[in-house]
Design an enzyme around this catalytic site. Structure first.
Site: not given
Ligand code: AMP
Length: 217
Positions: A161, A14, A88, A127, A172
């Site tokens: 990360r 994404k 999400r 990554r 996740r």
């Molecule tokens: P990402 O960078 O999109 O993989 O997000 C990393 C982490 O941020 C996720 O595993 C969640 O802990 C939190 N997070 C990001 N976006 C959301 C969302 N829309 N709703 C809830 N938690 C989120």
């Protein structure tokens, strides 16, 4: 102006595709993950609150992420939004629909990036990204040309990360299948759902996305 959602499990690509769309179409990437990591980096109260939840790989509350998105939709102008990692959950999807409507906008397409779990483990555990420009790399499939130096901007600030490890990835993925994958049905029912092959090469995925976006224009 086209507004799209990129939907898919962690590691589906994404962020990589969103960055291309920003460069090529002048769209605005709204990544709640990036916003939350920025909040953590700044040491804000909210950042402290979400740090543990995020490192475990669980979702933060709907209230927090909806607040972040609301702020951005109100203030950011540009050639359409790419929602990356948001919504999400079903309540987040409802909230997004309302926020867009209130701002006289709507959603054009939800692009599901289809991948299989085995590929995700490989992608996520290798990554790393540039802390300066955000370019995404991978130990095996996309290393930097010069070790320790970003190809794009020359920075040495390359980061992994905290949640890109096998243990957090498991959580996740569970969160994705339990709480996020119902959005596939939700947007299918609205007639907004499209799919691309997230396992294809980066440029091929971009081509499939371009086809979908050009149909919306
Ligand atoms: P990402 O960078 O999109 O993989 O997000 C990393 C982490 O941020 C996720 O595993 C969640 O802990 C939190 N997070 C990001 N976006 C959301 C969302 N829309 N709703 C809830 N938690 C989120």
């Amino acid at each position: 102006m086209i507004n799209i959602i990129l939907l898919g499990p962690p590691g589906a690509g994404k962020g990589t595709q969103a960055r291309k769309l920003v460069e090529e179409r002048g769209m605005i990437q709204l990544s709640t993950g990036d916003m939350l990591r920025a909040a953590m980096g700044s040491g804000s109260e909210m950042g402290k609150k979400v740090a543990d939840v995020m490192s475990r790989g669980e979702l933060v509350t709907d209230e927090i992420v909806i607040g972040l998105i609301e702020e951005q939709i109100k203030t950011a102008g540009g050639n359409g939004f790419i929602f990356d990692g948001f919504p999400r959950t079903l309540p987040q999807a409802d909230a997004l629909g309302q926020l867009l409507a209130r701002n006289g906008a709507s959603l054009n397409a939800v692009i599901e990036m289809r991948v299989d779990d085995a590929a995700l483990v490989r992608r996520i555990t290798g990554r790393f990204t540039c802390g300066n420009c955000g370019e995404v790399y991978h130990d095996e499939t996309k290393p930097t040309k010069v070790e320790g130096t970003c190809d794009e901007c020359g920075s040495h600030d390359l980061k992994r990360r905290a949640d890109d490890n096998a243990e957090s990835l498991k959580t996740r993925l569970m969160e994705y299948y339990k709480k996020t994958s119902p959005l596939i049905g939700y947007y299918y029912a609205q007639g907004d759902l499209f799919g691309v092959d997230g396992l294809a090469e980066i440029d091929e995925v971009a081509r499939q996305m371009a086809e979908i976006l050009d149909q919306q224009a």
